[in-house]
Design a protein around this motif. Structure first.
Motif, PDB file in Angstrom:
ATOM      1  N   LEU A 316       0.888  -1.204  -0.008  1.00 15.59           N
ATOM      2  CA  LEU A 316      -0.042   0.109  -0.008  1.00 15.59           C
ATOM      3  C   LEU A 316       1.064   1.274   0.086  1.00 15.59           C
ATOM      4  N   TRP A 317       0.525   2.180  -0.964  1.00  9.54           N
ATOM      5  CA  TRP A 317       1.379   3.399  -1.172  1.00  9.54           C
ATOM      6  C   TRP A 317       0.599   4.609  -0.618  1.00  9.54           C
ATOM      7  N   VAL A 318       1.148   5.324   0.281  1.00  6.58           N
ATOM      8  CA  VAL A 318       0.782   6.451   0.844  1.00  6.58           C
ATOM      9  C   VAL A 318       1.171   7.795   0.410  1.00  6.58           C
ATOM     10  N   LYS A 319       0.583   8.682   0.300  1.00  7.51           N
ATOM     11  CA  LYS A 319       1.037   9.890   0.110  1.00  7.51           C
ATOM     12  C   LYS A 319       0.824  10.798   1.131  1.00  7.51           C
ATOM     13  N   LEU A 320       1.942  11.482   1.672  1.00  9.44           N
ATOM     14  CA  LEU A 320       1.969  12.380   2.761  1.00  9.44           C
ATOM     15  C   LEU A 320       1.817  13.823   2.381  1.00  9.44           C
ATOM     16  N   PRO A 321       1.596  14.955   2.955  1.00  9.92           N
ATOM     17  CA  PRO A 321       1.443  16.121   2.566  1.00  9.92           C
ATOM     18  C   PRO A 321       2.937  16.508   2.161  1.00  9.92           C
ATOM     19  N   ASP A 322       3.260  17.251   1.015  1.00 10.22           N
ATOM     20  CA  ASP A 322       4.441  17.629   0.376  1.00 10.22           C
ATOM     21  C   ASP A 322       5.476  18.079   1.214  1.00 10.22           C
ATOM     22  N   GLU A 323       5.307  18.606   2.430  1.00 10.97           N
ATOM     23  CA  GLU A 323       6.498  19.040   3.498  1.00 10.97           C
ATOM     24  C   GLU A 323       6.929  17.838   4.272  1.00 10.97           C
ATOM     25  N   VAL A 324       6.319  16.661   4.146  1.00  6.88           N
ATOM     26  CA  VAL A 324       6.833  15.523   4.690  1.00  6.88           C
ATOM     27  C   VAL A 324       8.065  14.979   3.968  1.00  6.88           C
ATOM     28  N   ASP A 325       8.983  14.614   4.663  1.00  7.31           N
ATOM     29  CA  ASP A 325      10.135  13.961   4.144  1.00  7.31           C
ATOM     30  C   ASP A 325      10.056  12.359   4.804  1.00  7.31           C
ATOM     31  N   THR A 326       9.500  11.504   3.980  1.00 11.66           N
ATOM     32  CA  THR A 326       9.493   9.990   4.551  1.00 11.66           C
ATOM     33  C   THR A 326      10.999   9.450   5.078  1.00 11.66           C
ATOM     34  N   HIS A 327      12.194   9.896   4.384  1.00 15.15           N
ATOM     35  CA  HIS A 327      13.132   9.374   4.825  1.00 15.15           C
ATOM     36  C   HIS A 327      13.439  10.014   6.131  1.00 15.15           C
ATOM     37  N   SER A 328      13.303  11.074   6.373  1.00 18.43           N
ATOM     38  CA  SER A 328      13.517  11.733   7.873  1.00 18.43           C
ATOM     39  C   SER A 328      12.619  11.029   8.843  1.00 18.43           C
ATOM     40  N   LEU A 329      11.409  10.961   8.207  1.00 19.32           N
ATOM     41  CA  LEU A 329      10.192  10.093   9.062  1.00 19.32           C
ATOM     42  C   LEU A 329      10.701   8.745   9.358  1.00 19.32           C
ATOM     43  N   LYS A 330      11.228   8.144   8.744  1.00 17.52           N
ATOM     44  CA  LYS A 330      11.853   6.777   8.825  1.00 17.52           C
ATOM     45  C   LYS A 330      12.835   6.606   9.927  1.00 17.52           C
ATOM     46  N   LYS A 331      13.641   7.691   9.970  1.00 20.88           N
ATOM     47  CA  LYS A 331      14.433   7.820  11.232  1.00 20.88           C
ATOM     48  C   LYS A 331      13.627   7.758  12.569  1.00 20.88           C
ATOM     49  N   GLY A 343       9.580   6.801   0.280  1.00 19.27           N
ATOM     50  CA  GLY A 343       9.315   6.712  -1.381  1.00 19.27           C
ATOM     51  C   GLY A 343      10.830   7.047  -1.911  1.00 19.27           C
ATOM     52  N   SER A 344      11.682   7.828  -1.300  1.00 18.28           N
ATOM     53  CA  SER A 344      12.881   8.030  -2.000  1.00 18.28           C
ATOM     54  C   SER A 344      13.824   6.580  -1.977  1.00 18.28           C
ATOM     55  N   GLN A 345      13.419   5.818  -1.500  1.00 21.19           N
ATOM     56  CA  GLN A 345      14.027   4.614  -1.664  1.00 21.19           C
ATOM     57  C   GLN A 345      13.648   3.590  -2.858  1.00 21.19           C
ATOM     58  N   THR A 346      12.340   3.985  -3.399  1.00 18.11           N
ATOM     59  CA  THR A 346      12.103   3.383  -4.406  1.00 18.11           C
ATOM     60  C   THR A 346      12.142   3.994  -5.641  1.00 18.11           C
ATOM     61  N   SER A 347      12.507   5.398  -5.633  1.00 21.07           N
ATOM     62  CA  SER A 347      12.715   6.131  -6.444  1.00 21.07           C
ATOM     63  C   SER A 347      14.318   6.419  -7.250  1.00 21.07           C
ATOM     64  N   PRO A 348      14.480   5.786  -8.603  1.00 27.33           N
ATOM     65  CA  PRO A 348      15.573   5.722  -9.182  1.00 27.33           C
ATOM     66  C   PRO A 348      16.372   7.274  -9.079  1.00 27.33           C
ATOM     67  N   ARG A 349      15.305   8.272  -8.949  1.00 28.26           N
ATOM     68  CA  ARG A 349      15.774   9.801  -8.799  1.00 28.26           C
ATOM     69  C   ARG A 349      15.904  10.279  -7.655  1.00 28.26           C
ATOM     70  N   GLY A 350      15.324   9.346  -6.551  1.00 30.09           N
ATOM     71  CA  GLY A 350      15.592   9.918  -5.246  1.00 30.09           C
ATOM     72  C   GLY A 350      14.376  10.875  -4.785  1.00 30.09           C
ATOM     73  N   LEU A 351      13.181  10.909  -5.868  1.00 31.86           N
ATOM     74  CA  LEU A 351      12.326  11.657  -5.712  1.00 31.86           C
ATOM     75  C   LEU A 351      11.077  10.928  -4.725  1.00 31.86           C
ATOM     76  N   LEU A 352       9.955  11.672  -4.786  1.00 30.63           N
ATOM     77  CA  LEU A 352       8.879  10.941  -4.135  1.00 30.63           C
ATOM     78  C   LEU A 352       9.179  10.879  -2.589  1.00 30.63           C
ATOM     79  N   GLN A 353       9.427  11.977  -2.115  1.00 28.33           N
ATOM     80  CA  GLN A 353       9.885  11.792  -0.849  1.00 28.33           C
ATOM     81  C   GLN A 353       8.691  12.046   0.162  1.00 28.33           C
ATOM     82  N   GLN A 354       7.746  12.457  -0.460  1.00 34.50           N
ATOM     83  CA  GLN A 354       6.446  12.301   0.339  1.00 34.50           C
ATOM     84  C   GLN A 354       5.474  11.079   0.650  1.00 34.50           C
ATOM     85  N   TYR A 355       6.195  10.255  -0.152  1.00 33.12           N
ATOM     86  CA  TYR A 355       5.367   8.742  -0.208  1.00 33.12           C
ATOM     87  C   TYR A 355       6.163   7.848   0.889  1.00 33.12           C
ATOM     88  N   LEU A 356       5.337   6.685   1.044  1.00 36.19           N
ATOM     89  CA  LEU A 356       5.949   5.598   1.912  1.00 36.19           C
ATOM     90  C   LEU A 356       5.195   4.506   1.482  1.00 36.19           C
TER      91      LEU A 356
END
Lengths: 386, 386
Positions: A316-331, A343-356
């Motif tokens: 399941l793929w969740v989009k959070l508000p744009d200001e959330v960076d799920t890389h930091s959230l994971k920590k 999200g950035s773990q799944t993005s070859p370009r390191g984008l999608l940081q608001q997803y998890l």
């Protein structure tokens, strides 16, 4: 999708690890495998220990083709199937025979992040194309194919067309057709990673892309998600020109078929119907888990969290508000004892940081609820700190 | 060494096929595997179906290391072992991670001919060096290393140092040391294909080359010759820098360890001692067969046929008079219903046409005697036609 072996080995059992793409140990059907092994040994055929046919035994491929036909609705002949050691080994084998370092591979963004590691090992240049709400966009692909630097050979489009990892999306029949047309036109091969094909909860997704009978498609299937990853047993489906090329490669010519012993046991499961019954059970379990996960997100996460309830698969793929960076959230989630894929773990370009990405494969309903509660707490803590 | 799957499938059962590198079906220990599988299922551990550790389970590697230490006399730590899908898959994996197309590989002439097919798939340039009566000659190797075109990266020396395919020769300890010194000096990796290591009839050969603890050696082992090729289970032994590189490759990171389920069953055979007892039996059978084969050659073939009785393994290498071309002889042998591997099939340069390779793995003593009688008739017919 062994994305979490290291995580799993090191993790605190108190952590609700929704990053893991492993099945729960309780979903691994040891008793069914035992019965199947007994049946197979009862046949007293020592040739299950002998070098096997390079394409895989015809008995196993026949049972597999029937199983795939009844579970996918597609046409799958035994001749179009080759037994493999799972999707990861299939990708590596295809890279070794169809690519040279410096060649290009196009992937979706986001995609299964560990496939990129395999492409990197073969020295391939990866180009990622952003999808839209329906997944891979044929128009974006076409535009890329028209404008790219044609001096670099483009070998593969690697796509996960069904219950995608990480988005859970399934590509429509119309888009599939269009993408295959483009592959034909631009002489590009499609590697369709269909590891989740058989895990539709209620609706059967479009059949394997290779059922289109285009010589530009190779479908990759696996028993990892429906039986046991430790079997290292899968298959690929393709037109005869590819099967011929694959079965005559040096590795197979030397070593014989890829998994004669294990496939002979799984053949007994396919024959007896226990594979179908197990798969029905898995689908029930995953449907229920996904329902619980969805409801928990509705209840626990802020309204700004968006997602589409997937019709099958693990994720399941969740989009959070744009200001959330799920890389930091994971920590931050570590201290709340919850884990997920950012999200950035799944993005070859390191984008999608608001997803998890949340997986239902490892944790049961109670743990998933708990996990989402902890995720909500993590998010609350993080938002307060913004 | 699946050299004969196609031959076997198509062959007339009346033919005594001494080309085959398959074990006789009667030597495949189905009952022992059944007992081992029952033992493993009795442990009720569903994790034998889960993604496995990339290096292979520590339980299995520990049993394997003890087995290898008692059977080879070498030092083999569990940490130096990695579970593989057999020698052919190991070679392909190593090519994918250590080479790029255009790189060079040095091999012995003669050598295992299907390994050359794997190197070709990876676009590698193969240089073959003639051996002498003791096998690979360090002086020839050194001379080549000193004079070769160093613009082309030389990655591997591929050698079969023990009961070689096709010659049956074992490289002396002194030559091994010298070859390892050269590998160190010239920054060359040795791939030691030791598939026949454990099949010494009476004398234990020198231990696996990787027991030297040189970081330039990777030893490749397999259960194909001692248990069953259909298991697709083997191992490699190497220093930690190589193990680290291998276990962190994309394919393993994604798919997990290479054979968790099958290795868990074989672990039970190693634990119970049934693997050792089976291997003792195999050695007895092969010793007897080789004795019969040798005696038959002495009795049946003309005195001009030369060979050295091998101390282990599958193969006996016969030198016929220079005017005999075993490639033609092989064709003539069809009407006498006997088959073998001609010398030129084993020679990367297509030389050695006066040699032939006979295998004891598939045919029993009676059949081997019959095969040599037919070979004698073939040879007589061919000599009369000269």
């Amino acid at each position: 999708m062994n994305e979490g072996v290291t995580v799993q080995m090191n993790t605190d059992p108190q952590v609700v690890d929704m990053a893991l793409g492993h099945p729960s140990p309780g979903l691994l059907p040891l008793d069914l495998m035992r019965t199947a092994a007994e049946h197979r040994f009862d046949q007293a055929d020592p040739l299950i220990l002998q070098y096997g046919h390079e394409q895989g035994g015809i008995g196993f491929r026949t049972e597999l083709s029937r199983f795939l036909e009844r579970r996918t609705g597609g046409e799958v002949s035994p001749e179009s199937l080759m037994v493999t050691g799972g999707v990861s080994q299939s990708i590596a084998l295809l890279c070794s025979l169809y690519t040279r370092p410096g060649d290009e591979v196009v992937v979706e963004d986001p995609t299964y992040f560990l496939s990129l590691r395999i492409f990197a090992d073969f020295g391939l240049k990866v180009t990622s194309l952003a999808g839209d709400s329906e997944g891979l966009d044929p128009e974006v692909l076409e535009e890329y194919l028209q404008t790219r630097n044609s001096a670099v050979p483009l070998r593969f489009l690697y796509t996960i067309p069904v219950f995608q990892n990480p988005t859970g999306k399934t590509l429509s029949t119309k888009r599939r057709q269009r993408i295959i047309e483009l592959a034909e036109k631009y002489e590009l091969m499609i590697l369709a990673d269909e590891a989740y094909q058989l895990l539709g909860y209620d609706v059967t997704p479009p059949p394997p892309m290779a059922s289109s009978a285009s010589s530009k498609v190779i479908s990759l299937g696996s028993f990892s998600k429906i039986l046991g990853p430790g079997l290292r047993l899968g298959w690929l489906q393709a037109e005869s020109e590819h099967i011929k090329k694959l079965v005559s490669c040096g590795m197979l010519d030397s070593g014989g078929g890829l998994n004669p012993f294990t496939s002979s046991i799984v053949r007994s499961m396919l024959q007896s119907g226990s594979m179908d019954r197990h798969l029905d059970r898995l689908i029930d379990v995953y449907r229920q888990r996904m329902n619980v996960l969805s409801r928990s997100i509705w209840t626990e996460l802020p309204e700004s969290a968006e997602f589409v309830h997937p019709g099958g698969g693990y994720f399941l793929w969740v989009k959070l508000p744009d200001e959330v960076d799920t890389h930091s959230l994971k920590k931050a989630a570590r201290s709340y004892k919850v884990n997920f894929i950012s999200g950035s773990q799944t993005s070859p370009r390191g984008l999608l940081q608001q997803y998890l990405r949340l997986s239902i494969s490892y944790n049961d309903e109670v743990r998933l609820q708990l996990g989402v509660q902890r995720l909500a707490e993590t998010l609350k803590g993080a938002t307060e700190n913004l």
